[in-house]
Structures are given as structure tokens and as C-alpha cells.
Design an enzyme around this catalytic site. Sequence first.
Site, PDB file in Angstrom:
ATOM      1  N   GLU A 136     -16.609   0.434 -11.283  1.00 41.06           N
ATOM      2  CA  GLU A 136     -16.541  -0.629 -12.397  1.00 41.06           C
ATOM      3  C   GLU A 136     -17.323  -2.005 -11.613  1.00 41.06           C
ATOM      4  O   GLU A 136     -16.976  -2.610 -10.526  1.00 41.06           O
ATOM      5  CB  GLU A 136     -15.350  -1.217 -12.797  1.00 41.06           C
ATOM      6  CG  GLU A 136     -15.093  -2.378 -13.733  1.00 41.06           C
ATOM      7  CD  GLU A 136     -13.791  -2.925 -14.211  1.00 41.06           C
ATOM      8  OE1 GLU A 136     -12.886  -1.949 -14.380  1.00 41.06           O
ATOM      9  OE2 GLU A 136     -13.581  -4.106 -14.300  1.00 41.06           O
ATOM     10  N   GLU A 158       0.861  -1.132  -0.157  1.00 41.74           N
ATOM     11  CA  GLU A 158      -0.214  -0.036  -0.025  1.00 41.74           C
ATOM     12  C   GLU A 158       0.789   1.354   0.131  1.00 41.74           C
ATOM     13  O   GLU A 158       0.535   2.122  -0.748  1.00 41.74           O
ATOM     14  CB  GLU A 158      -0.900   0.067   1.241  1.00 41.74           C
ATOM     15  CG  GLU A 158      -2.126  -1.085   1.068  1.00 41.74           C
ATOM     16  CD  GLU A 158      -1.645  -2.377   1.770  1.00 41.74           C
ATOM     17  OE1 GLU A 158      -2.496  -3.140   1.930  1.00 41.74           O
ATOM     18  OE2 GLU A 158      -0.339  -2.390   1.939  1.00 41.74           O
TER      19      GLU A 158
END
EC number: 3.2.1.31
Length: 559
Positions: A312, A194
Site C-alpha cells: 500500500e 512485536e
Amino acid sequence: MRRILSLIAYASVPTVINAVQISVDETGPSNPVFDGYVSYSIEFSSFPDFAGNNSRPNTFSDNLLDNLGNIIGTKPYIRVGGNTQDYALYNASLPYALNGTIDPKRSSDYPTTIFIGPSFFESYNTFKNIKFIHGFNLGLGGNRTSGWQTLLDTVPLACKALGGGKLFAWTYGNEPDLFSTSSQGPVRPPSWNEAEYVDQWLNGTRKIHELLEKNCPDLAKNGTYGYIAPAFAGVGNKLKAPKAWGEGLNEDKNIKLFDTHNYISGATSPGVTLQGTLMNHSITKGSIDAHIVEYNQVKAIDPTAPPLIFGETNSLYNQGRPGLSNTFGAALWGVDFNLYSASVGFKRVHMHMGTDYRYASWQPIATTKGTIGTKAPYYGNIAVASFLAPPHSSSSYFPTSPLATVKHLPIPSTPLLSAYAAYHSTTLTRLIFLNLQSYNTTASGEGLVPLPPSSLTPRPTVTFNFTLPATYLLKDGGKEKQVVVKRLMANGSDAITGITWDGWSYNWELDEGRPVRLANVTRRSENERAWVGEGVSDGGKVGLGVVVEAGSAALVEFV
């Protein structure tokens, strides 16, 4: 008093074999969705097919987008991205929009070696009254010279194409949580984490802002400039959105919407079926709820985190499976998915599609794999838009707010039924009931070869019963409201053609996607009525019932 209210129906109603009681309130919460709730995500490499260019705009696509805008009040927002945005490199001398090479070992559905030319950006000129989200390449841009140069070259082109009010936001990278594990080929080492993602994202987005200030200063201003992010593929992958947020992803306070992605399962995943995977409310609910858990973790880190969207999503990843993702059952799944998402706080949903994708709402052009045409999932999109649309009544009893709040109406006894209520400014305006029990009318349920009539069984039904105060069914002046039922129907849940919404077809071959009323579809039936209990105007309850056939949906509105 006793009322018999005629309902608009699809056809004569078979014998009722089951019934459920739904609890409905005439007033509800106010937590409305955003405008353009029904929106799309178009695969980057397919965008020129869907939109066309200056000399050959794709009017079929625009007709279908117009239909939704005419119903709900705002045309869909279009996100241009997906896996292929992170493969696209720029070639200034390319004489056409896109040169893509398919490597079947990586994907047989889209190119994984891509070059775009200056004319790629012409596709942003063809749709009327649309706001776009353009995706830049982080997959190659964050760690390769050619990818970084592509960012430098394309920001000026993209921003000039998206001036004049066409830009909503940018994205930088698609599903970076899969960069080190992607089955199409990793673009980061196994150590990818991350902190590294956030560092590369901030580096790239700050460069984008710098280039906008130089080339399109109006698009670098607060209110116009911003991103949807992090665009992670899901909640169970190596990178976690809460940790990325904690690492400072929104340090520059330029993320407009918290974007997450979802697919219910995979096209080749073992055990996937239409009934068990898609036409299953419990599966859909559980999949969406996992995102709410994650988003709440982000909000715990940062209470000012932006609103939540699906940037999406669709039925089955890897572009869907024939006989599942392209069927009427998938359209019903889409209704359930979109409305449950709205009920738990998602503000907009972008249904993903690409050329020749099995789950696409339409095929934009003819190819060697498929013909141009409107596909089953589009009819589900129309039903969702119709449910959320502003009220049509001019009565002062109905509010003027154009944006709907959706409430989930639980039916705990079965995963094969679902129900929702729409409220505008806290006033009930519509109900929708979904019967997700599959009903097949083709050989092997593939939607291709019809079964002989002698082998068909009667189509089961469920009656959705509910009550409302008698006063709710009165307009100003004491006149009764009209109760209207609109149906999403096909011959069976396995159908891939012959689908209608309230007797309308949006097929390409009829009028290039514009709505056409079908003369051979019965809309009124004396065999179906809302039966009404005794009630009085001083608070008595009125009971109503709506019959819904297996593998279909019925919308009820009060006008």
C-alpha cells in the site's frame, strides 16, 4: 556517419534554457520486477464501488485495468484491504454488500463501523483475469469475540469466491504497527509490542489455514496458500518489522512477499507542497531508501526472507490533499516513486485508492463528493507500465524476456530532475526523463481556474543529453533503429484535467476509460530532433538529446 532521427513529440519545443548529461549503458543488470508491477490496493469498504457485483459489474474499472494489462502484459494485482478491513464485521442476514457508518471524529473519508454481508464477495467475480489479495480483520479479530467470529464466518466465503485461479495471497491485519496509536482509535493497549502481534498473527493465520483445509482444500496447498506481511505502515512507528520477524512472524514459512507501506507525507502535515514534497526526487528517494535499510535488517536476520513489495502506498496519507494529490504533478511523482522503487529492489507496487480519495487513480462511481472519472495519477500508472512493457521489436538484438530491470540514472545537481533506464535481459530498451520543475497555469495552482494567457510565462525546458555506441542504433542487417519519444503531458503540473500519454486519453467521458487518440494533440514536431555526433560503426559514440518541458516526462525507446 551523421544521423538525424525524428522524434515523436507533444508540441513545438520552446527554447532550451538548461541541459544535463546522462550516463547511459547499453547493457545493464538483470534483477527484473515481478509481473503486474503496476498494481493497486483498494480500500476494503470501497471495493464494491470499484468492482460492482454480479448484476452490475463496474466495467469502467475493468477497462482501466485492461489498459494496463494490454501494455505491460499482466493486469494489476488487486489487494483488498486498508484501514477498513480491520473494522469489518460479518452479518449473514445483511441483504447488500456493505453497511458502513462514518464517524467524522474518526474519519470523514471512510466508515469506521462496518458490517459486510454475503454479497460482498460477489465483487470478486467482476474483474476479468485478475489475481486478488483479500484482507482479514486482525484489528478486531485478534481481541474481540465478534471479530474472531467474523474470521470463522468469512474465510469459507472468501475462499470460495477466490477459487479458480483468482487468489494470489491473503493478508491478516492492516498496519498493526499503528494498532495502539491510531488516530482513528486505538484497538490495542499502549503495551502492544512485536511479540504480542506475532502471537496473534500466528494464531489467526493458523486458523485460516485450518478453515481452508476444510472448505477450500485446493487453496490450502503449498504454492497457493500464503500471505503478504507484515503490512506495517512505515519504518518509524512503535512496532518494528525486523523485531517482529525475529519474534517468528514467518515461523510457518507462509509469507510470500514482505509487505511494507509508504506515504511521502500527510495531507494536513505542515509545509507540504507540490514542488517541495512530491515533485522532489530527493524527498522521494530518501523515503524509499529508508525501507531498503529496514528490509536489509530483516535479511540480516533471515537471508531467506521473501521479496519486497509496497502493499500500500500513495502520495499523502489521510487520502491525499486536493490541489496536490489529484494533480498532474502527483502523476509525475507516481512515475518517479514507482521507478525508483523498482531500481532499488521493490518487485511490485500497489497504489492505494478508495471512493472519493483525493489521490485515487480513478473515481469508480458518482457520489455527492465527486463525479465518476479517470484522474491524473492514472496517467502516471500508464507511463510506468509503458516503460516496463516487453520490447516491441522482433529483432534478435532485443531479448524476449517480458520483465524489465530498472536502473536509476543519478542527476546529483538537482532534485527537480530524474532519469531511469529499462533493460530486458540486460539489454537497454527504454529511457525515461522527468522534469519535476513545477509549472502552474491555474489560479493559486489549484487546477480549477485557468490563468489569463497574458499572465503565463514561457514554459522552461531541460535537455537531457546522452550517448550510445553507434552499433547499438543498428538493427540486424545494418538498418537504423527508430528512436521514438512518448510524452506524459498536461498544461501544467497543477492540471487536474487535459492530461495525455503519447496523445492518448483514458477519460471516462470519451469511451469509458478505453484509450482514445486525441485529434487536437500534436504528436510530431519538426522542431524537435535528436542531434547526433559523428560516429563510426567500430565503436564510435552517438550523441542524442531530448528536450523535456517543466512539469512533464519523456520516454525514449529504440525499435
